[in-house]
Design an enzyme around this catalytic site. Sequence first.
Site, PDB file in Angstrom:
ATOM      1  N   GLU A 231       3.538   5.597  -3.069  1.00  0.00           N
ATOM      2  CA  GLU A 231       3.725   6.873  -2.387  1.00  0.00           C
ATOM      3  C   GLU A 231       5.140   7.029  -1.822  1.00  0.00           C
ATOM      4  O   GLU A 231       5.785   8.037  -2.034  1.00  0.00           O
ATOM      5  CB  GLU A 231       2.693   6.964  -1.245  1.00  0.00           C
ATOM      6  CG  GLU A 231       2.586   8.313  -0.605  1.00  0.00           C
ATOM      7  CD  GLU A 231       1.720   9.273  -1.405  1.00  0.00           C
ATOM      8  OE1 GLU A 231       1.433   8.973  -2.587  1.00  0.00           O
ATOM      9  OE2 GLU A 231       1.345  10.318  -0.857  1.00  0.00           O
ATOM     10  N   ASP A 232       5.608   6.020  -1.128  1.00  0.00           N
ATOM     11  CA  ASP A 232       6.899   6.141  -0.442  1.00  0.00           C
ATOM     12  C   ASP A 232       8.018   5.341  -1.098  1.00  0.00           C
ATOM     13  O   ASP A 232       9.188   5.617  -0.874  1.00  0.00           O
ATOM     14  CB  ASP A 232       6.758   5.681   1.020  1.00  0.00           C
ATOM     15  CG  ASP A 232       5.783   6.560   1.774  1.00  0.00           C
ATOM     16  OD1 ASP A 232       5.853   7.778   1.605  1.00  0.00           O
ATOM     17  OD2 ASP A 232       4.939   6.022   2.517  1.00  0.00           O
TER      18      ASP A 232
ATOM     19  N   HIS B 115       0.793  -1.232   0.000  1.00  0.00           N
ATOM     20  CA  HIS B 115       0.000   0.000   0.000  1.00  0.00           C
ATOM     21  C   HIS B 115       0.827   1.284   0.000  1.00  0.00           C
ATOM     22  O   HIS B 115       0.325   2.331  -0.384  1.00  0.00           O
ATOM     23  CB  HIS B 115      -1.029   0.009   1.143  1.00  0.00           C
ATOM     24  CG  HIS B 115      -0.476   0.386   2.489  1.00  0.00           C
ATOM     25  ND1 HIS B 115       0.065  -0.517   3.360  1.00  0.00           N
ATOM     26  CD2 HIS B 115      -0.371   1.594   3.100  1.00  0.00           C
ATOM     27  CE1 HIS B 115       0.462   0.109   4.460  1.00  0.00           C
ATOM     28  NE2 HIS B 115       0.215   1.391   4.321  1.00  0.00           N
TER      29      HIS B 115
HETATM   30 MN    MN Z   1       0.757   3.175   5.431  1.00  0.00          MN
END
Ligand code: MN
Length: 510
Positions: free
Chosen positions: A75-76, A71
């Site tokens: 994003e990261d 997840h």
């Molecule tokens: Mn998270």
Amino acid sequence: MQNVNDIIELMRSPTASDRALVTKAFDFSKLHHEGQKRFSGEPYFIHPFETAKNLARLGMDVTTISAGLLHDVVEDGHVSTEEIEKEFGKEILFLIEGVTKLGKLKYRGLERHTESLQKLFVAMSQDLRVLIIKLTDRMHNMQTLEFVPEEKRKRIAMETLEIYAPLAYRLGMSKLKGDLEDLAFPYVYPKEFEKVKKVIEEKSLETRESLEKIETQLKEEFIKEKIVGAKVDTRVKHLYSLYLKLERKDWDIEKIYDILAIRIVVPTLTDCYRVLGIVHGLWRPLPGRIKDYTAVPKPNGYKSIHTTIFSGDGAIIEVQIRTDDMHRDAEFGIASHLSYKEAVATGRISQYSKNFLWIAKLLPNFARPTSLSDEKNSNESPETMPAWIKQLAEIHAETFDPKEFLNNLKTDFFEHRVFTFTPQGDVIDLPLNSSPIDFAYSIHSDIGDHIAGVKVNGKMVSLDTPLKNGDIVEVVTKKSSRPSAKWLEMAKTTVAKRHIRNALENQNKN
Ligand code: MN
């Protein structure tokens, strides 16, 4: 060290291909979070790993567990969405993107917007599994909140208390709800937390002994009465919900009977009533405290029989009696109904009724009954549909109109409302066709009275532009700006119109 087997062990009867997929997601996530650290100084990978474990504990399917592992990689971990799709397919990508999108919504403590934000969360998640990943993600973030910089801590805890915990409750996931609340409680209300802790410690000491006596006596009686497969357990009330109850009861602990409770889980409903008989035969029940939620479930679907008894040595104790199925529903709620594979295998019918109809609309496409599916020639036969999904669909049957159903699907949460944002991420909930003028006045009359210009999504627009869901609206003010009569036509909300009229009258006076 994190081991993929820790996740697999928590999964319900995983197949060889389930194991392979989880292992692939595990390795992929670990690789792409390599070198990243959490605020705690631990490797970042611990976070998706724990999230996936939480999902497995809830009995979620392999797709959701894998998405939980992945997840944060977009994003990261800076992985492209194309790569995710290539490696893991559309469904997992969809779930990850949903979670990322939800992560961008921030709550800044404007009480009046709490409910809108909850609705927005549900609507934006489109697929309930997104919401459940987000909840388990938040669960681990709360468990490690002490390492987060102080200035962020309170906002996150508040958001958990006001958005995430109520959502978990509405999904019937009471264990998760209670855990989230208790983790947030000390950060949001530190003094009250200490006070409640003290109260419960004193009370526990008093009651613990009689509780143990009751437990032993019950177990003996069950053997005598041939109640097979009963599990007897004690549970302490969650601190935050005790706090709310204490507030309602003027902090009189003697008025609260369910601080400590005995929970009896048995195989069948008949067993429940037999156990109730045994309990009342051994101890005198408190009049008016017998509640049969198996016959009339609570609005969130909760089922159980509750009774409160005098222990005989001065204590008053709540007894909760339920079946294994009810217990699982009570702890995991809707999550225990989302496992498609299992629902098919067991044909277990959910008793969730109208209260959960809105949830049925958010089920993933593959789980929607054929008659309601967008595609006319879906090759899924109704026979492969879990009975509980069919049942949810049947509620609609008499008045069913496929077009209307799809329309409702899209607008259920947005009907007559638009959800817009300030540049800081606050949600402003407005009636349909509202203008930037309405937006400005709903923040503050001073801002409305001095609108000089408006940017929507970074672009200057005219004041009569109708706002759409998700618009980020920035109001530019100038001290010298004043409302004009034209604004009255552009405004939709009564609040804005009232303020404009007032301002116009004042101008005329001068
Ligand atoms: Mn998270």
